[in-house]
Design an enzyme around this catalytic site. Structure first.
Site, mmCIF file in Angstrom:
data_model
loop_
_atom_site.group_PDB
_atom_site.id
_atom_site.type_symbol
_atom_site.label_atom_id
_atom_site.label_comp_id
_atom_site.label_asym_id
_atom_site.label_seq_id
_atom_site.Cartn_x
_atom_site.Cartn_y
_atom_site.Cartn_z
ATOM 1 N N GLU A 1 -11.668 -5.096 -2.803
ATOM 2 C CA GLU A 1 -10.826 -3.068 -3.293
ATOM 3 C C GLU A 1 -10.176 -3.220 -4.734
ATOM 4 O O GLU A 1 -9.861 -4.724 -5.268
ATOM 5 C CB GLU A 1 -9.205 -3.687 -2.188
ATOM 6 C CG GLU A 1 -9.594 -3.397 -1.339
ATOM 7 C CD GLU A 1 -8.291 -4.353 -0.575
ATOM 8 O OE1 GLU A 1 -7.388 -3.318 -1.048
ATOM 9 O OE2 GLU A 1 -8.429 -5.172 0.039
ATOM 10 N N HIS B 1 -9.906 1.159 0.871
ATOM 11 C CA HIS B 1 -9.943 0.319 1.518
ATOM 12 C C HIS B 1 -10.823 0.120 2.657
ATOM 13 O O HIS B 1 -10.450 -0.203 3.755
ATOM 14 C CB HIS B 1 -8.250 -0.252 1.972
ATOM 15 C CG HIS B 1 -7.865 -0.935 2.557
ATOM 16 N ND1 HIS B 1 -8.306 -2.346 3.436
ATOM 17 C CD2 HIS B 1 -6.938 -1.930 2.472
ATOM 18 C CE1 HIS B 1 -7.584 -2.936 3.874
ATOM 19 N NE2 HIS B 1 -6.711 -2.982 2.429
ATOM 20 N N HIS C 1 0.835 -1.240 -0.482
ATOM 21 C CA HIS C 1 0.279 0.456 0.018
ATOM 22 C C HIS C 1 0.930 1.641 -0.127
ATOM 23 O O HIS C 1 0.074 1.916 0.540
ATOM 24 C CB HIS C 1 -0.872 -0.172 1.235
ATOM 25 C CG HIS C 1 -1.713 -1.166 1.111
ATOM 26 N ND1 HIS C 1 -2.326 -1.414 -0.024
ATOM 27 C CD2 HIS C 1 -2.684 -1.841 1.975
ATOM 28 C CE1 HIS C 1 -4.136 -2.635 0.213
ATOM 29 N NE2 HIS C 1 -3.003 -3.096 1.063
#
Length: 377
Positions: free
Chosen positions: A337, A198, A124
């Site tokens: 996601e 998320h 991420h």
């Protein structure tokens, strides 16, 4: 690089259906605001709130088939948790959502080393990524419905990624309760970009238990198998006949504990499904449908992206306490996601995530709530 344009009224919050209020102050003294969007009235209203910290979807209140409205997004009011174990809850993650193997990639013959997050990957965007930053926010007068636009400048070399990047994320709530998330980004040097939201969902209501009885449909015929680092390996694998086949609605928990090599290491789902081809004109099309049979709440997910990562909160251990006072354990929520495939910069066979000067990164995801009237209860 052409900067993402700014609006004329950055402090306005007087648009119908839009409200801004203070939410928290971070340990370094930085204030965090919460912006609330509302569509509809009384029992049929849909209400979404977004934090400037991480441009994060904090709550999403949806009515059930009896008109009872509940928040269906896992969330916490603890600022320390939002910078720690709940750092990704509802957040806009980047620069590169999901994993980059070896914390490195090569672009135009130059290798770029990224800030690692452990386990042999950068996850991420790396430590202190977009989810941990306070974004600028303003009412978006150019978007239909109640809309707020969040912007962030990421300097050249941020987390090891090349190029200065200007990012805008717009949340827009339409009159029918549909929540649209538009992502835009421009760069001054060639770079890679992969952005997603998320949020963890529980359509029975956050803190009410697990999501194993939710019914999930995925518009995908293949998934990307992973190694012990959760990095894709080998070609796409067909889902037919496997625990990864959600081509028709099936309980999330129906085969989650099967003795399958791709489930043994993760203790549940934490994989990327390869979506069926998206329309060439950039129109979002369906990726997933989630249904909770007792409340009847449904959520259809549409996107322009080629993949969707499904994570069933396998590793939750009660460390985060939700808004309703319940500690979140395993399977307390499910993340859907929408994204490019993990580690795409190191897989030239995957759809490209390269962004070059003069071009614009564009991505849209739509969350369309509904009610199934044949629900139980």
């Amino acid at each position: 690089m052409t900067a993402v344009p700014q609006r004329r009224h950055p402090d306005r919050a007087d648009t119908p259906g839009v409200r801004r209020e203070p939410f928290a102050v971070l340990p370094d003294g930085t204030p965090v605001d919460r912006w609330t969007l509302q569509a509809g009235q009384a029992d049929n209203a849909v209400i979404a709130s977004i934090l400037t910290l991480g441009a994060a979807l904090h709550t999403l209140e949806l009515p059930d088939r009896h008109g009872e409205r509940r928040n269906v997004v896992l969330a916490t009011a603890d600022p320390a948790a939002l910078l720690g174990p709940a750092a990704y809850f509802g957040a806009t993650v980047g620069r590169y959502a999901n994993r980059v193997a070896g914390s490195r990639f090569e672009l135009d013959g130059t290798e770029h080393q990224l800030a690692p997050t452990g386990h042999g990957v950068t996850l991420h965007g790396g430590p202190g990524g977009f989810a941990a930053r306070v974004w600028q926010a303003e009412v978006d007068d150019d978007t239909a419905g109640a809309a707020v636009r969040f912007t962030l400048h990421s300097p050249d070399g941020d987390q090891g990624f090349p190029g200065a990047l200007d990012v805008a994320v717009t949340y827009a709530l339409a009159a029918d309760g549909t929540l649209r998330i538009d992502y835009r980004a421009v760069t001054d040097r060639p770079t890679v970009v992969n952005l997603t939201n998320h949020a963890y969902l529980n359509l029975a209501g956050e803190g009410t238990g697990d999501i194993l009885d939710h019914e999930l449909t995925l518009d995908a015929d293949h998934f990307t198998p992973v190694d012990e680092r959760m990095v894709p390996v080998g070609p796409y694998e067909p889902v037919a006949g496997t625990p990864f086949d959600f081509g028709t609605a099936r309980r999330v928990g129906e085969r989650i504990r099967d003795d399958h090599p791709q489930l043994r290491a993760t203790g549940g789902y934490d994989h990327n499904w390869v979506l069926r081809p998206r329309p060439a004109d950039g129109t979002p099309s369906r990726a997933a449908l989630l249904r909770e049979p007792v409340s009847g709440r449904t959520l259809e997910v549409l996107t322009t992206e080629p993949g969707i990562q499904v994570y069933t909160a396998n590793k939750f251990d009660g460390e985060v306490t939700g808004l309703g006072g319940t500690a979140y354990g395993p399977f307390a929520g499910i993340a859907l996601e929408t994204q490019h495939h993990p580690d795409s910069p190191n897989h030239p066979e995957y759809p490209s995530t390269v962004l070059r000067p003069g071009a614009e990164f564009r991505s849209t995801t739509v969350l369309r709530p509904g009610v199934a009237h044949d629900a139980q209860g």
